[in-house]
Design an enzyme around this catalytic site. Sequence first.
Site, mmCIF file in Angstrom:
data_model
loop_
_atom_site.group_PDB
_atom_site.id
_atom_site.type_symbol
_atom_site.label_atom_id
_atom_site.label_comp_id
_atom_site.label_asym_id
_atom_site.label_seq_id
_atom_site.Cartn_x
_atom_site.Cartn_y
_atom_site.Cartn_z
ATOM 1 N N ASN A 150 0.804 -1.230 0.000
ATOM 2 C CA ASN A 150 0.000 0.000 0.000
ATOM 3 C C ASN A 150 0.836 1.280 0.000
ATOM 4 O O ASN A 150 0.491 2.247 -0.657
ATOM 5 C CB ASN A 150 -0.996 -0.019 1.165
ATOM 6 C CG ASN A 150 -0.311 -0.066 2.492
ATOM 7 O OD1 ASN A 150 0.763 -0.645 2.637
ATOM 8 N ND2 ASN A 150 -0.905 0.557 3.485
ATOM 9 N N GLY A 206 4.912 -14.173 -1.347
ATOM 10 C CA GLY A 206 5.001 -14.368 0.096
ATOM 11 C C GLY A 206 5.242 -15.815 0.468
ATOM 12 O O GLY A 206 6.094 -16.122 1.308
ATOM 13 N N GLY A 210 9.000 -15.038 0.748
ATOM 14 C CA GLY A 210 8.746 -14.576 2.115
ATOM 15 C C GLY A 210 8.913 -15.731 3.099
ATOM 16 O O GLY A 210 9.556 -15.589 4.149
ATOM 17 N N GLU A 248 3.488 -5.396 12.337
ATOM 18 C CA GLU A 248 2.564 -4.261 12.158
ATOM 19 C C GLU A 248 1.454 -4.759 11.250
ATOM 20 O O GLU A 248 1.681 -4.978 10.056
ATOM 21 C CB GLU A 248 3.292 -3.085 11.499
ATOM 22 C CG GLU A 248 4.442 -2.531 12.313
ATOM 23 C CD GLU A 248 4.014 -1.853 13.593
ATOM 24 O OE1 GLU A 248 2.817 -1.524 13.732
ATOM 25 O OE2 GLU A 248 4.868 -1.674 14.471
ATOM 26 N N CYS A 282 -3.356 1.476 6.403
ATOM 27 C CA CYS A 282 -3.783 0.750 7.599
ATOM 28 C C CYS A 282 -4.362 1.691 8.647
ATOM 29 O O CYS A 282 -5.065 1.264 9.544
ATOM 30 C CB CYS A 282 -2.610 -0.027 8.165
ATOM 31 S SG CYS A 282 -1.178 1.015 8.443
ATOM 32 N N GLU A 460 7.454 0.345 16.198
ATOM 33 C CA GLU A 460 8.495 0.885 15.329
ATOM 34 C C GLU A 460 8.608 2.376 15.635
ATOM 35 O O GLU A 460 7.862 2.910 16.442
ATOM 36 C CB GLU A 460 8.104 0.676 13.865
ATOM 37 C CG GLU A 460 7.980 -0.804 13.496
ATOM 38 C CD GLU A 460 7.673 -1.027 12.014
ATOM 39 O OE1 GLU A 460 6.905 -0.232 11.448
ATOM 40 O OE2 GLU A 460 8.211 -2.001 11.450
HETATM 41 P P1 NDP Z 1 0.069 -9.441 3.214
HETATM 42 O O1 NDP Z 1 0.058 -9.922 4.602
HETATM 43 O O2 NDP Z 1 -0.651 -10.234 2.181
HETATM 44 O O3 NDP Z 1 1.543 -9.286 2.676
HETATM 45 C C1 NDP Z 1 2.547 -8.498 3.295
HETATM 46 C C2 NDP Z 1 3.908 -9.005 2.854
HETATM 47 O O4 NDP Z 1 4.106 -10.321 3.393
HETATM 48 C C3 NDP Z 1 4.059 -9.147 1.348
HETATM 49 O O5 NDP Z 1 5.385 -8.856 0.989
HETATM 50 C C4 NDP Z 1 3.718 -10.611 1.158
HETATM 51 O O6 NDP Z 1 4.149 -11.126 -0.047
HETATM 52 C C5 NDP Z 1 4.424 -11.212 2.359
HETATM 53 N N1 NDP Z 1 3.990 -12.554 2.715
HETATM 54 C C6 NDP Z 1 2.824 -13.186 2.422
HETATM 55 N N2 NDP Z 1 2.838 -14.466 2.889
HETATM 56 C C7 NDP Z 1 4.034 -14.628 3.509
HETATM 57 C C8 NDP Z 1 4.658 -15.729 4.186
HETATM 58 N N3 NDP Z 1 4.082 -16.909 4.308
HETATM 59 N N4 NDP Z 1 5.869 -15.538 4.708
HETATM 60 C C9 NDP Z 1 6.491 -14.345 4.592
HETATM 61 N N5 NDP Z 1 5.979 -13.290 3.929
HETATM 62 C C10 NDP Z 1 4.758 -13.416 3.402
HETATM 63 O O7 NDP Z 1 -0.459 -7.954 3.258
HETATM 64 P P2 NDP Z 1 -0.724 -6.997 2.031
HETATM 65 O O8 NDP Z 1 0.501 -6.824 1.200
HETATM 66 O O9 NDP Z 1 -1.998 -7.431 1.371
HETATM 67 O O10 NDP Z 1 -0.936 -5.598 2.777
HETATM 68 C C11 NDP Z 1 -2.153 -5.200 3.281
HETATM 69 C C12 NDP Z 1 -2.230 -5.443 4.775
HETATM 70 O O11 NDP Z 1 -1.156 -4.780 5.425
HETATM 71 C C13 NDP Z 1 -3.479 -4.881 5.394
HETATM 72 O O12 NDP Z 1 -4.034 -5.811 6.309
HETATM 73 C C14 NDP Z 1 -2.991 -3.659 6.151
HETATM 74 O O13 NDP Z 1 -3.789 -3.284 7.234
HETATM 75 C C15 NDP Z 1 -1.641 -4.088 6.569
HETATM 76 N N6 NDP Z 1 -0.804 -2.929 6.857
HETATM 77 C C16 NDP Z 1 -0.459 -2.668 8.156
HETATM 78 C C17 NDP Z 1 0.263 -1.537 8.469
HETATM 79 C C18 NDP Z 1 0.684 -1.250 9.874
HETATM 80 O O14 NDP Z 1 1.592 -0.442 10.047
HETATM 81 N N7 NDP Z 1 0.109 -1.845 10.890
HETATM 82 C C19 NDP Z 1 0.663 -0.577 7.431
HETATM 83 C C20 NDP Z 1 0.269 -0.961 6.112
HETATM 84 C C21 NDP Z 1 -0.445 -2.106 5.843
HETATM 85 P P3 NDP Z 1 3.077 -11.166 -1.272
HETATM 86 O O15 NDP Z 1 2.905 -9.755 -1.698
HETATM 87 O O16 NDP Z 1 3.699 -12.005 -2.278
HETATM 88 O O17 NDP Z 1 1.817 -11.779 -0.707
#
Ligand code: NDP
Length: 479
Positions: A150, A206, A210, A248, A282, A460
């Site tokens: 995002n 991921g 990941g 996070e 988020c 953080e």
């Molecule tokens: P995801 O959890 O789908 O993915 C986040 C990252 O984790 C991506 O790089 C993803 O890769 C990777 N990932 C997925 N599966 C695994 C795994 N098994 N092991 C290690 N890494 C993995 O989230 P989104 O990218 O869809 O982001 C949206 C979410 O993030 C929302 O829920 C939002 O609220 C949250 N968010 C939280 C924030 C905070 O500060 N609290 C700030 C911004 C967003 P891939 O892209 O390939 O799936």
Amino acid sequence: MNIQNFINGKYINPINDNWINNYNPSNGEIYGQTPNSSKEDLENAYISANSAFKQWSQTTLEDRSRILIKISELLEANLQRFAEAESKDNGKPISLAKSVDIPRAASNFRFFGNAITQFASESHESVGQQAINYTLRQPIGVVGCISPWNLPLYLFTWKIAPAIAAGNCIVAKPSEITPMTAFLLGEICNEAGLPKGVLNIVHGLGNTTGQAIIEHPNIKAISFTGGTETGAHIAKVAAPMFKKLSLELGGKNPNIIFADCDYDNMLETTVRSSFANQGQICLCGSRIFVEKNIYKKFKSDFVEKVKQLKVGHPSKEDTNIGALVSKPHLEKVMSYINVAKKEDGTILCGGNKVTVKNYENGYYLEPTVIEVKTDECRINQEEIFGPVVTIMPFNTEDDVLEMANKVKYGLSATLWTNNLKRTMRMSNQLQAGIVWVNTWMLRDLRTPFGGIKASGVGREGGFEALRFFTEAKNVCIKY
Ligand code: NDP
């Protein structure tokens, strides 16, 4: 344009030649390929990081600081190029990428470049025992940083800047949905003189790349921002290896509006806190609660303002709402609009896909306001992460506090009131890591950032981040 991994200061293709398509959300077309890196690529990244660690951890704070600040300056010098890349990759308006994403990524490096020179550890004289204790804050070693789509460069650098500042070496993975600016960052790091191997970037899915990071036995800490489900999975994998974790995660943040607020400021900010970045932040206030005596007025003023937002191509300077990040995400957000209809919610505006001329296959959606009858419905409880907000009235402070806290998340909350006592009472009791009063997303990078409940573990920002990326060691000397 093809993206490559950045390992040991060099751009290279994935070993198994496995690639994923990279889509442009504004027109739905494939515009490049991203590596889907394997365990072998990850191992090479780890080896590179591990070999760089000894020297980097001994680099003086002044030298680290100088390099981080240089990266920041180079990002600023390349603002236009990075903003265009971010906007194209993510679908966000170019104006937002130029005013928020890239400047903030630059600030992350500058901030931690300065912060590390001020990061002192404690010493305690054990009076009467002829002993002195002091605390060493030593870098952990090789750490893993995983970030979402995002705010791609903004959140990627929010992790890697403190990790590098604290003397660690990194294996990082941006979201495979938005890999472009992380890819471009490699050349900036080389130009700034960051020694090779300190930052390694592996791209991929991921559940392949990941997963390889979180499973690696010698990557000792994971800083992750993303969805709550993924966070829970990471915690499960990492726990038996006793990795240090910062998670996070998601949010479903309340925006609580009392009649005694500064109305115009509230209205303008609420439009932003609802729909900035297509609602894909988020911290967006996706549940709006309004005190009953101004509810009718608010509803009509808010809907009128939201209808004025311009949905359009991200490269147009006058676009307010760009494209959502991907087709599956657009479908997910739209599925919630159907849920709302089934749950008896009233769509006050929006709710439909938008066709932008010449970009008919882009992922555009109208900003949507839904009036709900109860705070317990699914669209009021589950994270939608798109341009969709709910609104409902409340009667008393106690009622709204209960509704605000009755979700599984606890990331942020926004409160609009000019009553000081109420501000104090409410901020003390709101279950959230961050409470904004009469503002939204006003960030001071020294403050702790993070959530409670299903919104995450750890903080953080500022010295909290430097504490996370170091191990405290107590040395006790008897004299
Ligand atoms: P995801 O959890 O789908 O993915 C986040 C990252 O984790 C991506 O790089 C993803 O890769 C990777 N990932 C997925 N599966 C695994 C795994 N098994 N092991 C290690 N890494 C993995 O989230 P989104 O990218 O869809 O982001 C949206 C979410 O993030 C929302 O829920 C939002 O609220 C949250 N968010 C939280 C924030 C905070 O500060 N609290 C700030 C911004 C967003 P891939 O892209 O390939 O799936």
